[in-house]
Design a protein around this motif. Structure first.
Motif, mmCIF file in Angstrom:
data_model
loop_
_atom_site.group_PDB
_atom_site.id
_atom_site.type_symbol
_atom_site.label_atom_id
_atom_site.label_comp_id
_atom_site.label_asym_id
_atom_site.label_seq_id
_atom_site.Cartn_x
_atom_site.Cartn_y
_atom_site.Cartn_z
ATOM 1 N N THR A 121 3.135 -2.832 2.860
ATOM 2 C CA THR A 121 1.965 -3.646 2.530
ATOM 3 C C THR A 121 0.890 -2.807 1.856
ATOM 4 O O THR A 121 0.823 -1.589 2.076
ATOM 5 C CB THR A 121 1.378 -4.291 3.805
ATOM 6 N N LEU A 123 -2.191 -3.466 2.480
ATOM 7 C CA LEU A 123 -3.319 -3.573 3.398
ATOM 8 C C LEU A 123 -3.603 -2.223 4.061
ATOM 9 O O LEU A 123 -2.674 -1.517 4.451
ATOM 10 C CB LEU A 123 -2.987 -4.619 4.464
ATOM 11 N N SER A 129 -8.601 -6.562 10.552
ATOM 12 C CA SER A 129 -8.470 -7.863 9.899
ATOM 13 C C SER A 129 -8.175 -8.879 10.987
ATOM 14 O O SER A 129 -7.336 -8.637 11.860
ATOM 15 C CB SER A 129 -7.340 -7.825 8.877
ATOM 16 N N LEU A 134 0.352 -11.390 7.590
ATOM 17 C CA LEU A 134 0.164 -10.707 6.314
ATOM 18 C C LEU A 134 1.497 -10.629 5.576
ATOM 19 O O LEU A 134 2.547 -10.952 6.136
ATOM 20 C CB LEU A 134 -0.415 -9.310 6.547
ATOM 21 N N LEU B 3 -8.375 -7.047 -4.650
ATOM 22 C CA LEU B 3 -8.577 -7.553 -3.299
ATOM 23 C C LEU B 3 -9.453 -8.799 -3.349
ATOM 24 O O LEU B 3 -10.494 -8.805 -4.003
ATOM 25 C CB LEU B 3 -9.250 -6.495 -2.413
ATOM 26 N N CYS B 9 -9.862 -13.543 7.315
ATOM 27 C CA CYS B 9 -9.147 -12.266 7.470
ATOM 28 C C CYS B 9 -9.869 -11.072 6.866
ATOM 29 O O CYS B 9 -9.573 -9.932 7.215
ATOM 30 C CB CYS B 9 -7.765 -12.357 6.828
ATOM 31 N N ARG B 12 -7.919 -8.970 1.353
ATOM 32 C CA ARG B 12 -6.453 -8.954 1.315
ATOM 33 C C ARG B 12 -5.988 -8.878 -0.139
ATOM 34 O O ARG B 12 -6.718 -9.249 -1.061
ATOM 35 C CB ARG B 12 -5.877 -10.226 1.963
ATOM 36 N N ASP B 13 -4.744 -8.458 -0.302
ATOM 37 C CA ASP B 13 -4.148 -8.342 -1.636
ATOM 38 C C ASP B 13 -4.132 -9.705 -2.333
ATOM 39 O O ASP B 13 -3.849 -10.729 -1.710
ATOM 40 C CB ASP B 13 -2.717 -7.826 -1.468
ATOM 41 N N GLU B 16 -1.504 -12.491 -1.829
ATOM 42 C CA GLU B 16 -1.459 -13.349 -0.642
ATOM 43 C C GLU B 16 -2.179 -14.675 -0.866
ATOM 44 O O GLU B 16 -2.209 -15.521 0.025
ATOM 45 C CB GLU B 16 -2.085 -12.631 0.565
ATOM 46 N N HIS B 58 -5.634 -18.816 1.295
ATOM 47 C CA HIS B 58 -4.951 -17.604 1.754
ATOM 48 C C HIS B 58 -3.658 -18.054 2.411
ATOM 49 O O HIS B 58 -3.672 -18.662 3.480
ATOM 50 C CB HIS B 58 -5.839 -16.829 2.741
ATOM 51 N N ASN B 60 -1.271 -16.667 4.015
ATOM 52 C CA ASN B 60 -0.824 -16.143 5.303
ATOM 53 C C ASN B 60 -1.525 -16.790 6.487
ATOM 54 O O ASN B 60 -0.911 -17.038 7.522
ATOM 55 C CB ASN B 60 -1.003 -14.627 5.335
#
Lengths: 179, 88
Positions: A121, A123, A129, A134, B3, B9, B12-13, B16, B58, B60
Protein backbone atom coordinates in the motif's frame (compact mmCIF):
# COMPACT_ATOMS: atom_id res chain seq x y z
CA UNK A 1 -12.20 -27.58 -24.70
CA UNK A 2 -10.18 -25.05 -22.77
CA UNK A 3 -10.04 -25.48 -19.02
CA UNK A 4 -10.56 -21.93 -17.78
CA UNK A 5 -9.95 -23.04 -14.20
CA UNK A 6 -6.24 -23.22 -15.08
CA UNK A 7 -6.18 -19.44 -15.27
CA UNK A 8 -6.54 -19.20 -11.51
CA UNK A 9 -4.05 -20.39 -8.98
CA UNK A 10 -5.26 -23.20 -6.75
CA UNK A 11 -5.95 -22.12 -3.20
CA UNK A 12 -3.48 -23.80 -0.83
CA UNK A 13 -4.53 -25.85 2.15
CA UNK A 14 -4.79 -22.95 4.57
CA UNK A 15 -4.27 -25.24 7.56
CA UNK A 16 -0.59 -25.73 6.85
CA UNK A 17 0.11 -22.97 4.36
CA UNK A 18 3.08 -20.78 5.22
CA UNK A 19 5.31 -18.31 3.41
CA UNK A 20 8.68 -18.26 5.11
CA UNK A 21 11.53 -16.09 3.85
CA UNK A 22 14.37 -14.41 5.74
CA UNK A 23 12.66 -11.63 7.69
CA UNK A 24 9.07 -12.56 6.91
CA UNK A 25 6.61 -15.30 7.90
CA UNK A 26 2.99 -15.33 6.71
CA UNK A 27 0.27 -17.74 7.72
CA UNK A 28 -3.48 -18.04 7.39
CA UNK A 29 -5.43 -17.57 10.59
CA UNK A 30 -8.35 -19.95 10.86
CA UNK A 31 -11.30 -20.58 13.13
CA UNK A 32 -11.92 -17.02 14.28
CA UNK A 33 -15.44 -15.67 14.47
CA UNK A 34 -16.03 -12.58 12.29
CA UNK A 35 -19.10 -10.36 12.36
CA UNK A 36 -20.02 -7.28 10.37
CA UNK A 37 -21.92 -4.65 12.33
CA UNK A 38 -23.58 -1.66 10.70
CA UNK A 39 -25.83 1.10 11.94
CA UNK A 40 -25.91 2.75 15.35
CA UNK A 41 -22.55 1.77 16.84
CA UNK A 42 -23.38 3.30 20.23
CA UNK A 43 -26.35 0.95 20.46
CA UNK A 44 -24.11 -1.93 19.37
CA UNK A 45 -21.62 -1.18 22.16
CA UNK A 46 -24.43 -0.92 24.71
CA UNK A 47 -25.99 -4.25 23.73
CA UNK A 48 -22.85 -6.29 23.01
CA UNK A 49 -20.32 -4.75 25.39
CA UNK A 50 -17.78 -4.68 22.52
CA UNK A 51 -15.88 -1.49 21.71
CA UNK A 52 -17.63 0.87 19.27
CA UNK A 53 -14.52 2.68 18.03
CA UNK A 54 -12.42 -0.15 16.62
CA UNK A 55 -8.85 -0.01 15.36
CA UNK A 56 -8.06 1.92 12.21
CA UNK A 57 -5.48 1.27 9.51
CA UNK A 58 -2.31 -0.20 11.06
CA UNK A 59 -3.75 0.40 14.53
CA UNK A 60 -3.11 -2.14 17.26
CA UNK A 61 -5.93 -4.47 18.29
CA UNK A 62 -5.81 -6.04 21.71
CA UNK A 63 -7.45 -9.00 23.38
CA UNK A 64 -9.25 -12.06 22.09
CA UNK A 65 -12.27 -10.01 21.09
CA UNK A 66 -11.86 -6.71 19.30
CA UNK A 67 -13.31 -4.46 16.63
CA UNK A 68 -11.79 -3.06 13.45
CA UNK A 69 -13.39 0.08 12.05
CA UNK A 70 -14.50 -0.19 8.44
CA UNK A 71 -16.55 2.98 8.00
CA UNK A 72 -18.30 5.72 9.93
CA UNK A 73 -21.12 3.30 10.75
CA UNK A 74 -19.50 -0.12 10.23
CA UNK A 75 -17.34 -2.46 12.29
CA UNK A 76 -15.72 -5.83 11.80
CA UNK A 77 -15.83 -7.81 15.04
CA UNK A 78 -13.20 -10.54 15.46
CA UNK A 79 -13.23 -13.00 18.34
CA UNK A 80 -11.89 -16.39 19.34
CA UNK A 81 -15.37 -17.62 20.16
CA UNK A 82 -18.75 -16.71 18.64
CA UNK A 83 -20.55 -13.80 20.30
CA UNK A 84 -23.88 -14.50 21.96
CA UNK A 85 -25.71 -12.10 19.67
CA UNK A 86 -28.13 -12.97 16.91
CA UNK A 87 -27.50 -12.17 13.27
CA UNK A 88 -29.95 -9.85 11.56
CA UNK A 89 -31.56 -6.54 12.38
CA UNK A 90 -31.73 -5.40 16.00
CA UNK A 91 -34.40 -2.87 16.88
CA UNK A 92 -31.82 -0.88 18.87
CA UNK A 93 -30.65 0.37 15.49
CA UNK A 94 -27.92 -1.92 14.14
CA UNK A 95 -27.54 -5.02 12.00
CA UNK A 96 -25.24 -8.00 12.56
CA UNK A 97 -24.01 -10.25 9.75
CA UNK A 98 -21.88 -13.37 10.22
CA UNK A 99 -18.95 -13.11 7.79
CA UNK A 100 -16.58 -15.81 9.10
CA UNK A 101 -16.96 -17.81 5.89
CA UNK A 102 -16.70 -14.72 3.71
CA UNK A 103 -13.39 -13.28 4.86
CA UNK A 104 -10.01 -15.01 4.95
CA UNK A 105 -7.51 -13.70 7.46
CA UNK A 106 -3.71 -13.73 7.15
CA UNK A 107 -1.02 -12.86 9.67
CA UNK A 108 2.42 -11.55 8.72
CA UNK A 109 5.38 -11.00 11.02
CA UNK A 110 9.11 -10.45 10.90
CA UNK A 111 11.78 -7.82 10.52
CA UNK A 112 10.82 -7.17 6.89
CA UNK A 113 7.24 -6.25 7.77
CA UNK A 114 7.73 -2.57 6.91
CA UNK A 115 9.06 -3.48 3.47
CA UNK A 116 6.10 -5.84 3.01
CA UNK A 117 3.64 -3.06 3.92
CA UNK A 118 5.41 -0.64 1.58
CA UNK A 119 4.86 -3.05 -1.30
CA UNK A 120 1.20 -3.56 -0.44
CA UNK A 121 0.00 0.00 0.00
CA UNK A 122 1.01 3.62 -0.47
CA UNK A 123 -0.53 4.48 2.89
CA UNK A 124 1.88 5.68 5.56
CA UNK A 125 1.67 3.03 8.33
CA UNK A 126 2.84 5.53 10.95
CA UNK A 127 -0.05 7.91 10.23
CA UNK A 128 -3.32 7.14 11.99
CA UNK A 129 -6.40 6.56 9.85
CA UNK A 130 -9.85 6.01 11.30
CA UNK A 131 -10.77 3.12 9.03
CA UNK A 132 -8.84 -0.15 8.74
CA UNK A 133 -10.36 -0.67 5.28
CA UNK A 134 -7.78 0.13 2.62
CA UNK A 135 -6.38 -1.02 -0.69
CA UNK A 136 -3.67 -3.62 -0.16
CA UNK A 137 -1.98 -5.41 -3.07
CA UNK A 138 -4.55 -3.75 -5.30
CA UNK A 139 -7.60 -5.20 -3.56
CA UNK A 140 -9.88 -4.10 -0.76
CA UNK A 141 -8.66 -5.36 2.60
CA UNK A 142 -8.92 -4.75 6.33
CA UNK A 143 -5.44 -4.22 7.77
CA UNK A 144 -4.26 -3.66 11.36
CA UNK A 145 -1.76 -5.01 13.87
CA UNK A 146 -2.14 -7.41 16.75
CA UNK A 147 0.63 -8.79 18.99
CA UNK A 148 3.27 -7.20 16.77
CA UNK A 149 1.92 -9.00 13.69
CA UNK A 150 0.07 -7.59 10.72
CA UNK A 151 -3.43 -8.96 10.21
CA UNK A 152 -5.07 -8.80 6.79
CA UNK A 153 -8.69 -9.74 6.05
CA UNK A 154 -9.75 -10.15 2.43
CA UNK A 155 -12.76 -11.57 0.61
CA UNK A 156 -12.29 -15.34 0.55
CA UNK A 157 -12.57 -15.36 -3.23
CA UNK A 158 -9.45 -13.17 -3.44
CA UNK A 159 -7.44 -15.13 -0.86
CA UNK A 160 -5.61 -17.29 -3.43
CA UNK A 161 -4.66 -14.18 -5.43
CA UNK A 162 -3.38 -12.41 -2.31
CA UNK A 163 -1.42 -15.51 -1.30
CA UNK A 164 0.30 -15.57 -4.69
CA UNK A 165 1.00 -11.83 -4.42
CA UNK A 166 2.46 -12.29 -0.91
CA UNK A 167 4.68 -15.17 -2.09
CA UNK A 168 6.10 -12.98 -4.86
CA UNK A 169 6.46 -9.92 -2.60
CA UNK A 170 8.18 -11.91 0.15
CA UNK A 171 10.52 -13.46 -2.42
CA UNK A 172 11.40 -10.08 -3.90
CA UNK A 173 12.05 -8.56 -0.48
CA UNK A 174 14.32 -11.46 0.45
CA UNK A 175 16.16 -11.20 -2.88
CA UNK A 176 16.55 -7.44 -2.44
CA UNK A 177 17.97 -7.71 1.06
CA UNK A 178 20.41 -10.48 -0.02
CA UNK A 179 22.15 -8.14 -2.52
CA UNK B 1 0.14 9.63 -7.04
CA UNK B 2 -2.09 12.15 -5.32
CA UNK B 3 -3.57 12.01 -1.84
CA UNK B 4 -7.25 12.83 -1.38
CA UNK B 5 -8.63 13.59 2.10
CA UNK B 6 -11.54 11.33 3.02
CA UNK B 7 -13.58 13.16 5.71
CA UNK B 8 -13.60 9.95 7.76
CA UNK B 9 -10.29 8.18 7.03
CA UNK B 10 -8.02 11.13 6.31
CA UNK B 11 -5.48 11.21 3.46
CA UNK B 12 -5.65 8.20 1.15
CA UNK B 13 -4.30 7.29 -2.28
CA UNK B 14 -6.35 8.69 -5.16
CA UNK B 15 -6.88 5.14 -6.48
CA UNK B 16 -9.16 4.44 -3.50
CA UNK B 17 -11.65 7.08 -4.70
CA UNK B 18 -14.29 7.26 -7.37
CA UNK B 19 -15.61 10.40 -9.01
CA UNK B 20 -19.34 10.99 -8.60
CA UNK B 21 -19.97 14.10 -10.69
CA UNK B 22 -20.38 17.84 -10.17
CA UNK B 23 -21.65 18.86 -6.73
CA UNK B 24 -25.01 20.59 -6.92
CA UNK B 25 -26.10 18.89 -10.15
CA UNK B 26 -29.41 17.77 -8.68
CA UNK B 27 -31.63 15.36 -10.61
CA UNK B 28 -34.73 17.14 -11.94
CA UNK B 29 -37.92 16.11 -10.20
CA UNK B 30 -41.42 15.85 -11.61
CA UNK B 31 -43.18 14.77 -14.79
CA UNK B 32 -43.17 18.16 -16.53
CA UNK B 33 -39.43 18.81 -16.53
CA UNK B 34 -38.51 20.47 -19.87
CA UNK B 35 -36.21 18.58 -22.19
CA UNK B 36 -33.48 21.21 -22.04
CA UNK B 37 -33.40 20.85 -18.25
CA UNK B 38 -32.85 17.09 -18.65
CA UNK B 39 -30.12 17.76 -21.22
CA UNK B 40 -28.47 20.17 -18.80
CA UNK B 41 -28.60 17.62 -15.99
CA UNK B 42 -27.33 14.71 -18.11
CA UNK B 43 -24.81 16.24 -20.50
CA UNK B 44 -23.77 19.79 -19.71
CA UNK B 45 -20.88 20.33 -17.34
CA UNK B 46 -19.42 23.60 -16.11
CA UNK B 47 -15.84 22.27 -16.46
CA UNK B 48 -14.34 25.21 -14.57
CA UNK B 49 -10.73 26.28 -14.87
CA UNK B 50 -9.78 26.70 -11.25
CA UNK B 51 -11.89 25.77 -8.23
CA UNK B 52 -14.34 22.89 -8.81
CA UNK B 53 -16.81 21.35 -6.35
CA UNK B 54 -17.26 17.64 -6.96
CA UNK B 55 -18.87 14.59 -5.38
CA UNK B 56 -16.47 11.75 -4.63
CA UNK B 57 -16.79 8.43 -2.82
CA UNK B 58 -14.07 6.67 -0.86
CA UNK B 59 -14.56 3.11 -2.08
CA UNK B 60 -12.98 1.46 0.98
CA UNK B 61 -15.11 3.06 3.68
CA UNK B 62 -18.07 4.09 1.51
CA UNK B 63 -17.97 7.75 2.52
CA UNK B 64 -19.63 10.12 0.05
CA UNK B 65 -18.30 13.65 0.24
CA UNK B 66 -17.91 16.99 -1.50
CA UNK B 67 -14.36 17.84 -2.46
CA UNK B 68 -13.27 21.26 -3.59
CA UNK B 69 -10.12 21.19 -5.70
CA UNK B 70 -8.27 23.34 -8.18
CA UNK B 71 -8.39 21.81 -11.66
CA UNK B 72 -5.25 23.70 -12.69
CA UNK B 73 -2.94 23.06 -9.74
CA UNK B 74 -4.69 19.85 -8.51
CA UNK B 75 -4.54 21.28 -5.01
CA UNK B 76 -7.34 20.01 -2.78
CA UNK B 77 -8.97 22.95 -1.01
CA UNK B 78 -11.49 21.14 1.21
CA UNK B 79 -13.50 17.97 1.65
CA UNK B 80 -16.65 17.51 3.68
CA UNK B 81 -19.08 14.63 4.11
CA UNK B 82 -22.39 15.02 2.33
CA UNK B 83 -24.57 16.88 4.78
CA UNK B 84 -21.56 18.94 5.83
CA UNK B 85 -21.28 17.79 9.43
CA UNK B 86 -17.85 16.17 9.00
CA UNK B 87 -14.95 18.07 7.48
CA UNK B 88 -11.50 16.62 6.69
Amino acid sequence: MRDLAEKWSVAPDWQGAVIATPGLAIRAVLDLSQLLVSGDLDAWARVSGVDRTGVGAFGTAQGDRYAARLARDRLLIVSNSPLAIASGWHTDGFAVTAISAGLQMFEAEGTALDAFIARGTTLDPSQASASAALSFAGISAVVYRRDGKLRIHVDRGLAAYLWTWMEIAAGNIAAGSAK
Amino acid sequence: MQLFPCPFCGPRDETEFHYGGDAGNARPDGADVPIDRWADYLYLRTNPKGTAREIWVHMNCGEFFVMERDTVTHKVLSSAALGGEHVA
